[in-house]
Design an enzyme around this catalytic site. Structure first.
Site, PDB file in Angstrom:
ATOM      1  N   SER A 271     -74.980 -40.697  43.090  1.00 51.22           N
ATOM      2  CA  SER A 271     -75.389 -42.076  42.820  1.00 51.22           C
ATOM      3  C   SER A 271     -76.374 -42.707  43.779  1.00 51.22           C
ATOM      4  O   SER A 271     -76.805 -43.830  43.552  1.00 51.22           O
ATOM      5  CB  SER A 271     -74.146 -42.969  42.745  1.00 51.22           C
ATOM      6  OG  SER A 271     -73.378 -42.612  41.619  1.00 51.22           O
TER       7      SER A 271
ATOM      8  N   SER B 178     -75.384 -44.306  40.022  1.00 51.79           N
ATOM      9  CA  SER B 178     -74.952 -45.641  39.749  1.00 51.79           C
ATOM     10  C   SER B 178     -75.716 -46.713  40.541  1.00 51.79           C
ATOM     11  O   SER B 178     -75.716 -47.875  40.159  1.00 51.79           O
ATOM     12  CB  SER B 178     -73.456 -45.795  40.003  1.00 51.79           C
ATOM     13  OG  SER B 178     -73.170 -45.565  41.346  1.00 51.79           O
TER      14      SER B 178
ATOM     15  N   LYS C 181     -75.644 -53.015  47.420  1.00 55.98           N
ATOM     16  CA  LYS C 181     -75.035 -52.682  46.113  1.00 55.98           C
ATOM     17  C   LYS C 181     -73.780 -53.533  45.916  1.00 55.98           C
ATOM     18  O   LYS C 181     -72.999 -53.743  46.865  1.00 55.98           O
ATOM     19  CB  LYS C 181     -74.675 -51.202  46.119  1.00 55.98           C
ATOM     20  CG  LYS C 181     -74.055 -50.660  44.826  1.00 55.98           C
ATOM     21  CD  LYS C 181     -73.853 -49.143  44.961  1.00 55.98           C
ATOM     22  CE  LYS C 181     -73.362 -48.532  43.647  1.00 55.98           C
ATOM     23  NZ  LYS C 181     -73.270 -47.061  43.725  1.00 55.98           N
TER      24      LYS C 181
END
Lengths: 484, 95, 493
Positions: free
Chosen positions: C181, C157, C78
Site C-alpha cells: 500500500s 491503499s 494518511k
C-alpha cells in the site's frame, strides 16, 4: 472416594470440574498501565488501551507473569517456560476489543494438584489441568434502565488467572473444600485476594452424572458463582435435575446455565443459540512469553510458606490436632497471628485460647482478626500468666474479657484487680481450715461417705478467696485434710 | 470450495454483520471464488514447517507494574454515541 | 514563490536555514497547491489553520536555534493515523466523526521534529484495497492522466498520500503498507515510497488492519528525502510490543555510497506471464544501470513466490477480522440504533463497513473458524515461514533484490469490480516483503508507452534500509525521472 446419590433407578456418581477465575494482585492491568484497583467511579481506571480505541496495543505486566508462576508453584504444577497469548474472539458490550487476550494452546502453567481435607478427616488430591493468564472483561449493568444497559470498563483488562481443575470432584462437599483450599493457597501466596463478594474470585462449575462404571455423562456449565454456598447449591440442584431428567427418559443438554441466587435453581441462558466459535489465533500484537529456569528458581526462593506446610509443622512440631491446625491456617493472617502469639511458649495452650476465646469474642463483636483489640503479644502474655501459675484458667477468662474491652495488658489488669492467683500454701491451708471449721457438720457428712460434698468445700474456698485460690492446690490440700 | 448461503449467514453472524438474503447470494459467489483461489496453498508441502506467527526476532518486552495510565474518563467517553453519567450506554442485553 | 513547490525537502531545509524562505511561505504555497489540486480528492480533512500555526512555530524555533530535523516541512498524513483533535476516519463511514484524543507515535515524532501537518489523506477503507476506490470519500485521483484524459487510480491503499506528493500538494506524506500500500501507489504516481522493516516504525495509534504486516512509511519526491523523514519516523516505542529496538542509523553515507561491489539478486519467479512487456523492459534497464554502477547481478530463486498472494489473502483478512471487531458503535464512530445489542452491532457494522471490508472480514472469520483454522490460517502461516526462508537464503548471498513494483502502470478508475481477485493481483510483487517483514522501496524509473510512471522495487534484509537507499539512489540518478504529471499544481506541470 466417590459419593453416590440415590436415584429411582439406582446409584449415581457425581462428576464435578471447576474453572476458577482469580484476579491477580497487581498494581496495574495485564496489558495496560491503568490501575487494577476495585471500586472506583465508572470508567475511571480505564486507559485508551482498555477502551480499545483505534490503534491501541498491549504490553505485558511483569508482575502478572510472576504471580502466575508463583501460583503454579503453589499448586505443585508444571511451569511452562514457553507460552503463547491467543485472541478469543466474541462480541459483548463489556469486551471492547471484540476479543479477549487469553491463552489457548500453550498456557503458562500445566498440570498440578491441590490436597483437600474433608470433615471426616479424609484427604483427597484434586488434579489441576492448567492455569493461564487472561484479561478480565468490564461490567454491564442491566438494571439501571428499562431498555438500556450501562457499561463500565474499570475491570476491563485486569489480569485473571484461570485455574482449571480436572473433573475429579465427586460431591458438593469436595467442591467446597476445593475452592476454599484454592482460595487459601492464593491468599497465602498473595497472588489473589480471594474476595468472592467483590468478584476477585469466581467459579464456573461443570456438573455431570453417570452410573458407576459408565463413561462420563454430558456436563452442564454454570458460570460466575461467587460464593461457596452458591457453588454447593448449584451442584445439588444440577445433580438432582440431571438425575431426574435422565430417569424420566430425557437427555442432558450440554449447555451453559445461570444460577438464580433467589430461587437456588439453575436455568438455561437465553439467547445463546449459537455455539461459540472463538476462532482462537496467536495475538499478532504480542510475541511468545518465554523465561528460564533461573527466573522460576528466583520466584521459588522468595515464595511465602503454603498453608499445608504450616499445618504440617503445627501438627508435627507443636502437637496441635489436625482440626486446630486447620482452623489456625485457614487464613494467612490467622497463622501469622498464631505464630507470633505462641512463639516461645505453650503452643497448644495458645492455640486453644485463640480458637476458642479470641475467635469467640471476635465473632460476638463482629470483628475480623485484623481488628482484634488483643494483639498477638498480648495474648502471648496472658498465656504466660496461666503457664507460670500466676492466674488460673478461670480467672484468665475474666482477664481476657477485660483485655478485649479495654485493650490493656494482662499483667496490668491482674495487678489492678488484684486477681493474682493465690498459690501460697500457707494461705490456702488457712482458708481451708476456716471453711472446715465453719462447716463441721458437712465435714462429718463427707467423712461418713457423702463424697459429692467435695465440690461444696471447693466452692467455699474459692468464694473465700474470691476465686483466686489455685484450684489445683486447693483440691490437693482439701482432699488431704478431709481424709481426716 | 463452495460457501453456500447459509454458511455465509453463519459467518456473518459470527462477525456481527447483517447480511440480507440477496447479499448472502452475492457473497457466497465472491467468497467461493476467493477461497478457491486460496486453495492453491494446498500444493505446498508444509510437513514439519513451524507456522510463522511473527517476523519479529526479539523477545516479548515486559513492563514494570506501575500505574501509568487511566484517570481519563472524559477522553474515554468523549467519542461515544451515547453515555449516561460516566457509563457507556447500549441497547439492553438479554441474558 | 514559483520555485517553492519544486524543492525537495532537503532543498527546502537548506533554503530555510539560509533564511531564503520561511516556513510560513513554504506552507502557504502548499496550502494553495492543495486548493489548486482539490479535484484530485487527496485530502479528506484539511488542517490549514493548524498548519499555519505549526509553520509559525517552526520559524520561531529556527530563529531561536531550536529547529527540529523537519522544521517547517509541509507533510500530509494518511487518514489511518490517529491525529489528536483532528478527525480520523480510516476513510470509513463507521468512524465518521471520530476525533482522537491522542496522537500516533509516528506522527508525534514528525511534529516533535517541527513538521507541519497539512491535513489527512485519502486511502482505501481501513487500508483494504489497491486503488483507493473503497474509500467512503471516493477515490484519490492520480495527477498523471491517461492520454485520453481519463482519470487514473493513484493506487492503494495509500492513494491520497502518493497522489498529494506527486501533485505538489504535499512535500512529503505518510502512508502505511500491509501488502504494498505504499510501494504500489508510489509506482503509479511516480514518487518514492518506502516500506520499512517490520518493527521499525511504531504501530501505536495507527488504525490496525493486519497487525503482523502493517508498517508506516513515507512518500517523498526523492530518495534523500525518504531517508530523512524515515529516520525521524522510525525508532523503538515501548507502547508497541512488536517495535524493534534496533537503533536507526544515519543514512547520509548510504545514500551516496553507490552500489560498487554490491550483489543484486534477480528472482526468476518475478518474471510473470501477465506482466506487460514494458515492465520486463524496465526491469532489464534497471539491471543495466546497476551493472554500469559497479554492481553484480545474481540470479536467485524465491521458489514460494507464487503462493505469496494466497498466503497474504488468508493472513491479512484473518487478522483484520479480529482487529475490526472493536468497530461496534459502542465507544466511538457511527451507531445504528436497534432494539438489542446484537441487532445494533449487526446494523452498525453492515452500514458502516464498505463491501470490500465486509468481504475481507468474512473471509478472515471463515479462515479462523472451527474446522477451517488448520486448512487455512495455520497452512498460510506455514507457507509464510517458507517464503521468509526463501529470502533468508537469498540474502545470505546477495545484498539487495531488484524487481518491478507493479505488473502494470496505473489503471483507470471506475472499472466495476466484478472479480476482487483481479484487484488482488496488483500486489503480486509487493506482498512477499510484508510476509517476510523486509524493507522495500519503490523508486520511479521510467514511463510506460502511455506516458505513465513505472517503478522499480528494491528489497533488502531486515534493518538494511541503508542498502535500499544506496541502490534506489543509483537507479534514481540513472533514471533521471522528472515529476511532471498533467494534473499537478501549477508549477510542477
Amino acid at each position: 472416594m466417590s459419593a453416590f446419590v440415590q436415584g429411582r433407578t439406582g446409584d449415581w456418581e457425581i462428576v464435578i470440574g471447576m474453572e476458577v477465575h482469580a484476579q491477580v494482585v497487581s498494581n496495574s492491568k495485564l496489558f495496560s498501565g491503568s490501575s487494577a484497583v476495585f471500586g472506583a467511579s465508572p470508567n475511571y481506571h480505564v486507559s485508551l488501551v482498555d477502551a480499545a480505541m483505534p490503534g491501541m496495543l498491549p504490553v505485558i505486566n511483569t508482575e502478572c507473569i510472576r504471580q502466575a508462576v508463583i501460583t503454579g508453584l503453589g499448586l505443585n504444577a508444571q511451569i511452562n517456560k514457553y507460552s503463547v497469548f491467543d485472541r478469543k474472539n466474541y462480541f459483548y458490550a463489556d469486551l471492547p476489543q471484540g476479543y479477549q487476550i487469553s491463552q489457548f494452546k500453550h498456557p503458562i502453567v500445566g498440570e498440578g494438584e491441590v490436597q483437600i481435607e474433608l470433615a471426616d478427616a479424609s484427604t483427597h488430591i484434586i488434579g489441576i489441568e492448567r492455569l493461564h493468564l487472561e484479561q478480565d472483561a468490564g461490567k454491564s449493568l442491566h438494571d439501571q434502565h428499562p431498555s438500556k444497559s450501562y457499561i463500565d470498563l474499570n475491570r476491563s483488562g485486569v489480569a485473571l488467572m484461570e485455574i482449571v481443575s480436572k473433573p475429579e470432584m465427586h460431591s458438593a462437599e469436595q467442591a467446597a473444600a476445593y475452592i476454599k483450599k484454592l482460595r487459601s493457597i492464593l491468599r497465602y501466596l498473595g497472588t489473589c485476594d480471594g474476595n468472592m463478594e467483590e468478584g476477585s474470585l469466581r467459579a464456573d462449575v461443570n456438573v455431570s452424572v453417570r452410573k458407576p462404571g459408565e463413561p462420563l455423562g454430558t456436563r452442564t456449565e454454570t458460570k460466575n458463582l461467587n460464593s461457596v454456598r452458591f457453588i454447593m447449591q448449584t451442584i445439588d440442584y444440577e445433580v438432582q435435575r440431571q438425575i431426574e431428567l435422565i430417569e424420566d427418559g430425557g437427555v442432558v443438554v450440554q449447555e451453559t446455565r445461570l444460577f438464580d441466587t433467589t430461587t437456588g435453581m439453575t436455568r438455561t441462558m437465553r439467547g445463546k443459540e449459537d455455539a461459540h466459535d472463538y476462532r482462537y489465533f496467536p495475538d499478532p500484537d504480542l510475541l511468545p512469553l518465554k523465561f528460564d529456569d533461573a527466573f522460576i528458581a528466583d520466584l521459588k526462593k522468595d515464595m511465602p510458606e503454603l498453608p499445608d506446610q504450616i499445618k504440617s509443622r503445627m501438627v508435627q512440631e507443636y502437637g496441635l490436632s489436625s482440626y486446630d491446625a486447620n482452623v489456625l491456617t485457614e487464613e494467612k493472617e490467622t497463622a501469622a497471628f498464631y505464630e507470633l502469639a505462641s512463639d516461645g511458649r505453650d503452643r497448644k495452650l495458645t492455640a486453644n485460647w485463640m480458637s476458642v476465646e479470641l475467635f469467640g469474642a471476635l465473632n460476638k463483636a463482629g470483628l475480623e482478626l485484623s481488628s482484634s483489640p488483643v494483639s498477638p503479644m498480648q495474648l502471648g502474655d496472658l498465656v504466660d500468666l496461666i503457664s507460670d501459675g500466676s492466674i488460673s484458667g478461670k480467672i484468665a477468662k475474666e482477664v481476657f474479657a477485660d483485655m478485649f474491652e479495654t485493650g490493656k495488658n494482662a499483667k496490668q489488669i491482674v495487678e489492678e484487680k488484684g486477681l493474682k492467683q493465690v498459690s501460697d500454701e500457707g494461705s490456702i491451708i488457712t482458708m481451708i481450715d476456716d471453711v472446715m471449721a465453719s462447716n463441721q457438720d458437712k465435714v462429718d457428712e463427707y467423712r461418713s461417705g457423702k463424697e459429692k460434698l467435695f465440690g461444696f468445700f471447693v466452692g467455699q474456698v474459692m468464694k473465700a478467696s474470691q476465686g483466686q485460690a489455685n484450684p489445683g492446690m486447693v483440691n490437693q490440700i482439701l482432699k488431704e485434710k478431709l481424709k481426716g | 470450495m463452495t460457501v453456500d448461503k447459509n454458511a455465509v449467514k453463519k459467518i456473518a453472524r459470527l462477525a456481527r454483520i447483517q447480511v440480507s438474503d440477496e447479499k448472502a447470494e452475492l457473497l457466497s459467489a465472491d467468497l467461493g471464488n476467493i477461497l478457491n483461489w486460496i486453495e492453491q496453498l494446498e500444493e505446498v508441502d508444509t510437513t514439519g514447517v513451524e507456522p510463522l506467527a511473527s517476523v519479529n526476532e526479539h523477545a516479548l518486552p515486559w513492563r514494570e507494574d506501575i500505574v501509568t495510565d487511566g484517570s481519563i474518563t472524559e477522553q474515554v467517553l468523549k467519542n461515544s454515541p451515547e453515555v449516561a453519567g460516566d457509563f457507556f450506554v447500549v441497547p439492553k442485553v438479554v441474558e | 514563490m514559483s520555485d517553492l513547490l519544486k524543492m525537495t525537502a532537503a532543498q527546502a531545509l537548506s533554503s530555510l536555514s539560509k533564511k531564503q524562505i520561511s516556513s510560513v511561505e513554504l506552507t502557504t504555497a502548499y496550502i494553495e497547491a492543495m486548493e489548486a489540486t482539490h479535484e484530485l480528492n487527496n485530502y479528506v480533512t484539511s488542517t490549514t489553520e493548524l498548519a499555519k500555526q505549526m509553520a509559525l512555530d517552526a520559524d520561531k524555533a529556527r530563529a531561536d536555534g531550536n529547529a527540529g530535523r523537519l522544521a517547517g516541512l509541509p507533510i500530509g498524513v494518511k487518514d489511518l493515523f490517529c491525529t489528536k483533535n483532528v478527525m480520523t476516519t480510516a476513510c470509513s463511514s463507521i468512524l465518521n466523526g471520530f476525533v482522537p484524543t491522542y496522537e500516533s507515535t509516528v506522527t508525534s515524532r514528525l511534529w516533535e521534529s517541527g513538521g507541519v501537518m497539512l491535513g489527512k489523506l485519502n486511502c482505501d477503507e481501513f487500508a483494504m484495497g489497491s486503488s483507493n476506490e473503497t474509500s467512503v470519500f471516493g477515490p484519490a485521483i492520480n495527477p498523471w492522466s491517461a492520454r485520453d484524459g481519463e482519470a487514473l487510480s493513484a493506487g492503494g491503499s495509500s492513494g491520497g498520500s502518493a497522489s498529494a506528493v506527486a501533485a505538489g500538494a504535499a512535500l512529503m506524506s505518510v502512508g502505511s503498507d500491509t501488502g504494498g500500500s505504499i510501494r504500489q501507489p508510489a509506482a503509479f504516481c511516480g514518487v518514492v515510497g518506502l516500506k520499512p522493516t517490520y518493527g521499525r516504525c511504531s504501530r501505536w495509534g495507527v488504525v490496525a488492519f493486519a497487525s503482523s504486516l502493517d508498517q508506516a512509511g513515507p512518500f517523498t519526491r526523492d530518495v534523500e528525502d525518504s531517508a530523512l523523514i524515515f529516520s525521524v519516523m522510525a525508532g523503538h516505542d515501548a507502547k508497541d510490543s512488536t517495535s524493534a529496538s534496533m537503533s536507526v542509523p544515519d543514512f547520509s553515507e548510504a545514500i551516496n555510497s553507490g552500489v560498487e561491489g554490491m550483489r543484486i539478486g534477480i528472482p526468476g519467479e518475478y518474471q510473470m506471464d501477465e506482466m506487460d512487456n514494458e515492465i520486463s523492459d524496465l526491469w532489464r534497464q534497471g539491471r543495466k544501470w546497476l551493472e554500469q554502477a559497479g554492481a553484480t547481478m545474481v540470479d536467485i530463486s524465491l521458489p514460494h513466490t507464487k503462493y505469496a498472494l494466497a498466503c497474504y489473502y488468508i493472513i491479512a483478512p484473518a487478522e483484520a477480522s479480529s482487529n475490526l471487531a472493536r468497530y461496534d458503535g459502542v465507544r466511538y464512530g457511527n451507531r445504528i440504533e436497534a432494539e438489542t445489542l446484537d441487532l445494533m452491532y449487526e446494523a452498525t457494522r453492515a452500514s458502516g463497513f464498505g463491501e470490500e471490508v465486509q468481504r475481507r472480514i468474512l473471509i478472515g472469520t471463515y479462515a479462523l473458524s472451527a474446522g477451517y483454522y488448520d486448512a487455512y490460517y495455520l497452512k498460510a502461516q506455514q507457507v509464510r515461514r517458507l517464503i521468509k526462508q526463501d529470502f533468508d537464503t537469498a540474502f545470505s548471498d546477495v545484498d539487495a533484490i531488484l524487481t518491478p513494483t507493479t505488473p502494470s502502470a496505473a489503471f483507470s478508475l471506475g472499472k466495476p469490480v466484478t472479480d476482487p481477485i483481479t484487484m488482488y493481483l496488483n500486489d503480486v510483487f509487493t506482498v512477499p516483503a510484508n510476509l517476510a517483514g523486509l524493507p522495500g522501496i519503490s523508486v520511479p524509473a521510467g514511463l510506460s508507452k502511455q506516458g505513465l510512471p513505472l517503478g522499480l522495487q528494491v528489497l533488502a534484509a531486515p534493518f538494511r534500509e541503508d542498502r535500499l537507499f544506496s541502490v534506489a539512489r543509483t537507479i534514481e540518478l540513472q533514471a533521471q525521472f522528472s515529476l511532471a504529471p498533467a494534473r499537478a499544481a501549477g508549477e510542477l506541470q
